[in-house]
Design a protein around this motif. Structure first.
Motif, PDB file in Angstrom:
ATOM      1  N   TYR A  47      55.712  45.308  57.530  1.00  0.00           N
ATOM      2  CA  TYR A  47      55.186  45.524  56.110  1.00  0.00           C
ATOM      3  C   TYR A  47      56.262  46.487  55.716  1.00  0.00           C
ATOM      4  CZ  TYR A  47      53.976  50.213  58.011  1.00  0.00           C
ATOM      5  OH  TYR A  47      53.881  51.379  58.908  1.00  0.00           O
ATOM      6  N   GLY A  48      56.173  46.973  54.249  1.00  0.00           N
ATOM      7  CA  GLY A  48      57.358  47.398  53.572  1.00  0.00           C
ATOM      8  C   GLY A  48      58.131  46.560  53.557  1.00  0.00           C
ATOM      9  N   TYR A  49      58.920  45.239  54.192  1.00  0.00           N
ATOM     10  CA  TYR A  49      59.447  44.549  54.304  1.00  0.00           C
ATOM     11  C   TYR A  49      60.926  44.657  53.109  1.00  0.00           C
ATOM     12  CZ  TYR A  49      62.565  40.499  55.574  1.00  0.00           C
ATOM     13  OH  TYR A  49      63.542  39.387  55.897  1.00  0.00           O
ATOM     14  N   LYS A  50      62.547  44.658  53.323  1.00  0.00           N
ATOM     15  CA  LYS A  50      62.879  44.624  52.611  1.00  0.00           C
ATOM     16  C   LYS A  50      62.923  46.167  51.613  1.00  0.00           C
ATOM     17  CE  LYS A  50      64.918  40.139  52.703  1.00  0.00           C
ATOM     18  NZ  LYS A  50      65.261  38.600  51.936  1.00  0.00           N
ATOM     19  N   GLY A  51      62.432  47.232  52.162  1.00  0.00           N
ATOM     20  CA  GLY A  51      62.128  48.362  51.509  1.00  0.00           C
ATOM     21  C   GLY A  51      60.710  47.328  50.333  1.00  0.00           C
ATOM     22  N   LYS A  52      60.855  47.014  49.947  1.00  0.00           N
ATOM     23  CA  LYS A  52      60.020  46.166  48.133  1.00  0.00           C
ATOM     24  C   LYS A  52      58.305  46.692  48.747  1.00  0.00           C
ATOM     25  CE  LYS A  52      62.986  43.900  45.955  1.00  0.00           C
ATOM     26  NZ  LYS A  52      63.495  42.838  44.711  1.00  0.00           N
ATOM     27  N   GLY A  53      57.970  47.257  49.700  1.00  0.00           N
ATOM     28  CA  GLY A  53      55.886  47.857  49.685  1.00  0.00           C
ATOM     29  C   GLY A  53      56.089  46.524  50.124  1.00  0.00           C
ATOM     30  N   ASN A  54      54.804  45.734  49.127  1.00  0.00           N
ATOM     31  CA  ASN A  54      53.702  44.761  49.465  1.00  0.00           C
ATOM     32  C   ASN A  54      54.437  43.359  48.177  1.00  0.00           C
ATOM     33  OD1 ASN A  54      52.113  46.449  50.983  1.00  0.00           O
ATOM     34  ND2 ASN A  54      50.713  46.547  49.794  1.00  0.00           N
ATOM     35  N   HIS A  55      55.748  43.334  48.203  1.00  0.00           N
ATOM     36  CA  HIS A  55      56.150  41.946  47.755  1.00  0.00           C
ATOM     37  C   HIS A  55      56.235  40.677  48.647  1.00  0.00           C
ATOM     38  CE1 HIS A  55      57.828  39.910  44.239  1.00  0.00           C
ATOM     39  NE2 HIS A  55      59.072  39.206  45.321  1.00  0.00           N
ATOM     40  N   TYR A  56      56.490  40.984  49.894  1.00  0.00           N
ATOM     41  CA  TYR A  56      56.968  40.381  51.027  1.00  0.00           C
ATOM     42  C   TYR A  56      55.635  40.618  51.894  1.00  0.00           C
ATOM     43  CZ  TYR A  56      61.283  40.211  49.387  1.00  0.00           C
ATOM     44  OH  TYR A  56      62.730  39.717  48.586  1.00  0.00           O
ATOM     45  N   ARG A  57      54.468  39.540  51.501  1.00  0.00           N
ATOM     46  CA  ARG A  57      53.490  39.901  52.488  1.00  0.00           C
ATOM     47  C   ARG A  57      52.936  38.759  52.601  1.00  0.00           C
ATOM     48  NH1 ARG A  57      48.492  44.375  50.513  1.00  0.00           N
ATOM     49  NH2 ARG A  57      49.064  43.172  48.364  1.00  0.00           N
ATOM     50  N   TYR A  58      51.841  38.316  53.420  1.00  0.00           N
ATOM     51  CA  TYR A  58      50.857  37.548  52.950  1.00  0.00           C
ATOM     52  C   TYR A  58      51.400  35.893  53.139  1.00  0.00           C
ATOM     53  CZ  TYR A  58      46.728  40.364  53.478  1.00  0.00           C
ATOM     54  OH  TYR A  58      46.407  41.379  54.152  1.00  0.00           O
ATOM     55  N   GLY A  59      52.658  35.368  54.252  1.00  0.00           N
ATOM     56  CA  GLY A  59      53.053  34.117  53.796  1.00  0.00           C
ATOM     57  C   GLY A  59      54.929  34.666  53.963  1.00  0.00           C
ATOM     58  N   GLU A  60      55.595  35.566  53.469  1.00  0.00           N
ATOM     59  CA  GLU A  60      56.613  35.498  53.380  1.00  0.00           C
ATOM     60  C   GLU A  60      56.589  37.405  54.218  1.00  0.00           C
ATOM     61  OE1 GLU A  60      59.072  35.259  50.082  1.00  0.00           O
ATOM     62  OE2 GLU A  60      56.451  35.202  49.060  1.00  0.00           O
ATOM     63  N   GLY A  61      58.297  36.936  55.151  1.00  0.00           N
ATOM     64  CA  GLY A  61      57.891  38.605  55.448  1.00  0.00           C
ATOM     65  C   GLY A  61      59.418  38.281  56.781  1.00  0.00           C
ATOM     66  N   ALA A  62      59.598  39.736  57.490  1.00  0.00           N
ATOM     67  CA  ALA A  62      61.110  39.772  58.823  1.00  0.00           C
ATOM     68  C   ALA A  62      60.348  38.211  59.845  1.00  0.00           C
ATOM     69  CB  ALA A  62      60.530  40.824  59.009  1.00  0.00           C
ATOM     70  N   PHE A  63      59.016  37.716  59.747  1.00  0.00           N
ATOM     71  CA  PHE A  63      58.652  37.034  60.890  1.00  0.00           C
ATOM     72  C   PHE A  63      57.971  35.683  59.803  1.00  0.00           C
ATOM     73  CE2 PHE A  63      56.748  40.594  62.751  1.00  0.00           C
ATOM     74  CZ  PHE A  63      57.758  41.268  63.469  1.00  0.00           C
ATOM     75  N   LYS A  64      58.538  35.043  58.837  1.00  0.00           N
ATOM     76  CA  LYS A  64      59.001  33.849  58.085  1.00  0.00           C
ATOM     77  C   LYS A  64      59.634  32.769  59.308  1.00  0.00           C
ATOM     78  CE  LYS A  64      59.312  31.169  54.176  1.00  0.00           C
ATOM     79  NZ  LYS A  64      57.962  31.100  53.646  1.00  0.00           N
ATOM     80  N   GLY A  65      58.252  31.479  59.086  1.00  0.00           N
ATOM     81  CA  GLY A  65      59.707  30.950  60.052  1.00  0.00           C
ATOM     82  C   GLY A  65      58.662  30.228  61.790  1.00  0.00           C
ATOM     83  N   LYS A  66      58.106  31.786  62.375  1.00  0.00           N
ATOM     84  CA  LYS A  66      57.297  31.738  63.232  1.00  0.00           C
ATOM     85  C   LYS A  66      56.435  31.595  63.705  1.00  0.00           C
ATOM     86  CE  LYS A  66      60.194  36.287  64.337  1.00  0.00           C
ATOM     87  NZ  LYS A  66      61.362  35.205  64.874  1.00  0.00           N
ATOM     88  N   ARG A  67      55.782  30.293  65.012  1.00  0.00           N
ATOM     89  CA  ARG A  67      54.473  30.354  65.109  1.00  0.00           C
ATOM     90  C   ARG A  67      53.779  31.195  65.683  1.00  0.00           C
ATOM     91  NH1 ARG A  67      52.952  24.951  64.668  1.00  0.00           N
ATOM     92  NH2 ARG A  67      53.674  24.030  63.007  1.00  0.00           N
ATOM     93  N   ALA A  68      52.023  31.784  65.578  1.00  0.00           N
ATOM     94  CA  ALA A  68      51.423  32.515  66.045  1.00  0.00           C
ATOM     95  C   ALA A  68      50.401  31.974  66.734  1.00  0.00           C
ATOM     96  CB  ALA A  68      51.230  33.943  65.515  1.00  0.00           C
ATOM     97  N   MET A  69      49.331  32.482  67.480  1.00  0.00           N
ATOM     98  CA  MET A  69      48.336  31.906  67.949  1.00  0.00           C
ATOM     99  C   MET A  69      48.015  32.796  69.340  1.00  0.00           C
ATOM    100  SD  MET A  69      46.592  28.265  70.000  1.00  0.00           S
ATOM    101  CE  MET A  69      48.479  27.593  70.992  1.00  0.00           C
ATOM    102  N   LEU A  70      46.867  33.423  68.734  1.00  0.00           N
ATOM    103  CA  LEU A  70      45.347  33.596  69.806  1.00  0.00           C
ATOM    104  C   LEU A  70      44.875  33.234  71.014  1.00  0.00           C
ATOM    105  CD1 LEU A  70      43.663  36.251  67.273  1.00  0.00           C
ATOM    106  CD2 LEU A  70      46.083  36.553  68.079  1.00  0.00           C
ATOM    107  N   SER A  71      44.769  33.543  72.133  1.00  0.00           N
ATOM    108  CA  SER A  71      43.859  32.751  73.437  1.00  0.00           C
ATOM    109  C   SER A  71      43.135  33.689  73.884  1.00  0.00           C
ATOM    110  CB  SER A  71      45.270  32.399  74.960  1.00  0.00           C
ATOM    111  OG  SER A  71      44.990  32.750  75.916  1.00  0.00           O
ATOM    112  N   ALA A  72      41.407  33.693  72.738  1.00  0.00           N
ATOM    113  CA  ALA A  72      41.399  34.641  73.577  1.00  0.00           C
ATOM    114  C   ALA A  72      40.424  34.568  74.464  1.00  0.00           C
ATOM    115  CB  ALA A  72      39.534  35.106  72.264  1.00  0.00           C
ATOM    116  N   ILE A  73      39.484  35.136  75.405  1.00  0.00           N
ATOM    117  CA  ILE A  73      38.699  34.933  76.817  1.00  0.00           C
ATOM    118  C   ILE A  73      37.565  35.376  76.470  1.00  0.00           C
ATOM    119  CG2 ILE A  73      38.407  35.230  79.362  1.00  0.00           C
ATOM    120  CD1 ILE A  73      42.188  34.080  78.270  1.00  0.00           C
ATOM    121  N   VAL A  74      36.836  35.166  76.477  1.00  0.00           N
ATOM    122  CA  VAL A  74      35.097  36.052  75.417  1.00  0.00           C
ATOM    123  C   VAL A  74      34.614  35.639  76.822  1.00  0.00           C
ATOM    124  CG1 VAL A  74      33.790  35.297  73.715  1.00  0.00           C
ATOM    125  CG2 VAL A  74      36.010  34.955  73.338  1.00  0.00           C
TER     126      VAL A  74
END
Ligand SMILES: Cc1cc2nc3c(=O)[nH]c(=O)nc-3n(C[C@H](O)[C@H](O)[C@H](O)COP(=O)(O)O)c2cc1C
Length: 274
Positions: free
Chosen positions: A130-157
Motif C-alpha cells: 500500500y502507498g505504492y510509489k509514495g502515491k497514497g491510494n493512487h495504485y490500488r485494486y488491480g494496480e501495485g507492486a504485485f501486479k502480474g502475480k496470481r493468488a488463491m486461497l485454499s480454506a479448510i472449513v
C-alpha cells in the motif's frame, strides 16, 4: 501436464502446526502437484518458522520517530531505508519472486488464523503493498507492486457446504473471504482466483480426504489458466473519483458484490464433505 513450456515460481504460505492435519495434507498435495508440473515451489510454514504474528514496535529497530509509534509512517520508513527486520525482508523477497501465491489455512472464525493475518500485517509494508510509489491510494485494486502475480486461497472449513451456500446461515464463503481476496490480495494488484474450499473437515472420511486431494490437484493444474475473479479495477473507469462506483455501473447494487463485474459472480470451488 499443462503449460509444460512455462515454469513458474509459486509461494505457498500455510498456517497449521499439526503434520497430520487436513491442511498439511493439502499443502503436501500442492507441493507435489506444482513440482510435478515443473514449477519451483517456495514454502512459508508459519508455525514451523515460529513466525512472529504480532505487528509491534519490534518491527522497527531504527525508528523515524521514537516518541510516538505510527505504524504506517514507520513501515514506510523501514521499507524505504532498508531497515526492516530480516524475517519480513525474507518473506517480501519470496513474495516478489513468486508468480503465484497460495494461502492455505483452516477457516478460523470465518477468516484466516492470526499467525497468517500477522504475516500479512508485517510483510505487506507501506511503499510496497500500500502507498505504492509514495502515491497514497493512487495504485490500488488491480494496480501495485504485485501486479502480474496470481493468488488463491485454499480454506479448510469445519462446517458443512450448505452452511456456506448462497442462502446458507454462515453466508457464502467467497463473500466471507472478500476482505482477503479483494482487500488484501487484489488491493496490491494480484489477480485473485476463485477460492477453493474443503468443507466438513472435522468429520471427513478417508475417502473424503482422497476425493478432496484429487479435486485440489486438478484445481492446481489450472493455477495459471483459470480466470481470476473479475474484481473491478480502481483506475479502469468504474470509479471516476477513485472512491465510489459510477452511477451507471452496477445500477441499484450495493455491498461487496457490486465490486465484481456483472455476469460473473464470485464462486468457490471445492470438495463437499464425504
Ligand atoms: C479457533 C477455531 C475457529 C474455527 N472457526 C471456524 C469457522 O469460523 N467456521 C467453520 O466452519 N469452522 C471453524 N473451525 C473449524 C476448523 O475450520 C476446522 O477445525 C479445520 O478446518 C480442521 O482442519 P485441519 O484438520 O486442517 O485442522 C474453527 C476451529 C478453530 C480451532
Amino acid at each position: 501436464m499443462k503449460n509444460d513450456a512455462v515454469k513458474k515460481n509459486v509461494l505457498i504460505v500455510y498456517a497449521h502446526p499439526e503434520p497430520t492435519s487436513l491442511t498439511r495434507a493439502l499443502v503436501d498435495v500442492s507441493v507435489q502437484t506444482l513440482q510435478e508440473q515443473g514449477h519451483t515451489v517456495a514454502l512459508s510454514d508459519l508455525y514451523g518458522m515460529k513466525w512472529k504474528a504480532v505487528f509491534d514496535e519490534h518491527d522497527f529497530p531504527a525508528r523515524a520517530d521514537t516518541e510516538r509509534l505510527s505504524f504506517i509512517a514507520e513501515s514506510g520508513h523501514a521499507y524505504s531505508t532498508g531497515r526492516q527486520t530480516a524475517d519480513v525482508e525474507a518473506e517480501q523477497a519470496k513474495l516478489l519472486a513468486a508468480d503465484a501465491v497460495i494461502l492455505q489455512f483452516p477457516l478460523w472464525w470465518f477468516s484466516m488464523p492470526a499467525i497468517l493475518k500477522g504475516w500479512v500485517d508485517r510483510v505487506f509494508a507501506y511503499g510496497l503493498a500500500y502507498g505504492y510509489k509514495g502515491k497514497g491510494n493512487h495504485y490500488r485494486y488491480g494496480e501495485g507492486a504485485f501486479k502480474g502475480k496470481r493468488a488463491m486461497l485454499s480454506a479448510i472449513v469445519g462446517g458443512p457446504a450448505e452452511d456456506y451456500s448462497p442462502r446458507g446461515i454462515n453466508g457464502p464463503l467467497e463473500q466471507l473471504l472478500f476482505p482477503i481476496t479483494h482487500g488484501t490480495l487484489f488491493f496490491p494488484g494480484m489477480d485473485v482466483l476463485p477460492s477453493h474450499a474443503v468443507y466438513g473437515s472435522g468429520r471427513i472420511t478417508e475417502a473424503g480426504v482422497e476425493a478432496a486431494k484429487a479435486i485440489w490437484r486438478s484445481r492446481l493444474e489450472n493455477l495459471f489458466d483459470d480466470a481470476p475473479i473479475p474484481f473491478r479495477r480502481q483506475n479502469d473507469g468504474d470509479y471516476p473519483d477513485q472512491h465510489v462506483l459510477a452511477n451507471h455501473i452496477a445500477v441499484d447494487q450495493t455491498g461487496l458484490l457490486a465490486h465484481i463485474a456483472e455476469k460473473a459472480e464470485a464462486r468457490v470451488t471445492g470438495a463437499a464433505e464425504g
